[in-house]
Write an enzyme that holds these catalytic residues in place. Sequence first.
Site, PDB file in Angstrom:
ATOM      1  N   ASP A  19      50.891  29.094  33.190  1.00  0.00           N
ATOM      2  CA  ASP A  19      52.093  29.054  32.354  1.00  0.00           C
ATOM      3  C   ASP A  19      52.982  30.258  32.673  1.00  0.00           C
ATOM      4  O   ASP A  19      52.499  31.273  33.188  1.00  0.00           O
ATOM      5  CB  ASP A  19      51.701  29.127  30.871  1.00  0.00           C
ATOM      6  CG  ASP A  19      50.841  27.956  30.447  1.00  0.00           C
ATOM      7  OD1 ASP A  19      50.946  26.893  31.086  1.00  0.00           O
ATOM      8  OD2 ASP A  19      50.085  28.111  29.482  1.00  0.00           O
TER       9      ASP A  19
HETATM   10  N1  URA Z   1      45.387  27.538  30.347  1.00  0.00           N
HETATM   11  C1  URA Z   1      46.535  27.759  29.686  1.00  0.00           C
HETATM   12  O1  URA Z   1      46.658  27.442  28.524  1.00  0.00           O
HETATM   13  N2  URA Z   1      47.534  28.344  30.341  1.00  0.00           N
HETATM   14  C2  URA Z   1      47.444  28.741  31.629  1.00  0.00           C
HETATM   15  O2  URA Z   1      48.400  29.299  32.164  1.00  0.00           O
HETATM   16  C3  URA Z   1      46.232  28.509  32.306  1.00  0.00           C
HETATM   17  C4  URA Z   1      45.209  27.902  31.645  1.00  0.00           C
END
Ligand code: URA
Length: 237
Positions: free
Chosen positions: A103
């Site tokens: 993310d």
């Molecule tokens: N899980 C998440 O919620 N976000 C990420 O960036 C990676 C794994």
Amino acid sequence: MERLDKIIASQGKYSRSEVKKLVKGGRITVGGTVVKSADMKFDEGSDIAIDGVSINYRKHIYIMLNKPQGVISATEDRTQKTVLDLVPEELYRGGLFPAGRLDGDTTGFVLITDDGEFAHRILSPKNHIMKTYHATLRDELTDDDIIRFKEGLTLGDGTKCLEAYVRVLEKGETNIAEIKICEGKYHQVKRMFASIGNKVLALRRVKMGGLELDSNLPEGECREITAEEIELLLTKE
Ligand code: URA
């Protein structure tokens, strides 16, 4: 056997027309002999040199990025900075992509490569290659939470998760847990903690397979992954 201009252009530094010019200038040698034509065919592993310096041919490239916040895991975007924008010129080549997404607000280890088959091996849940994260949590974890992760959680929308391994790294004023998952569902770690009534305040990926994020690699920087490290990436940890 492959055309010389194609072999050199695949390494990212020169276009095929630039290779033609280098050949005209007598600047390219194969096995010490000056090459006369850019369309001559050679083995990819031949000793190709430009101005006497070996091109160090690699079929594929594997890059470790220490992703900062605010950079997105895409190959291009009109407005936002992407992980590919952080790849320095000397490592850049066509076909690069992030193997698995983090993310925008997640930091840490992103593997960038041009090897689709390898990326699939790393990412496919069937291969059980664990991705390890450090999650800063709003609430302390209980023993029961840890068991629920291990048994396979069901997310809010009914999605079932495979087993995940959680342990407490820090508790009290700050709660930090390590979590290992072998899947990459959308916002998976955040949704897993949400499903047990907790909240992820910050998330960092620290390891893929058996390969840890290099602690000497500053945020926002990349480095090439060595052949031994590629083996570690494939370790089921
Ligand atoms: N899980 C998440 O919620 N976000 C990420 O960036 C990676 C794994």
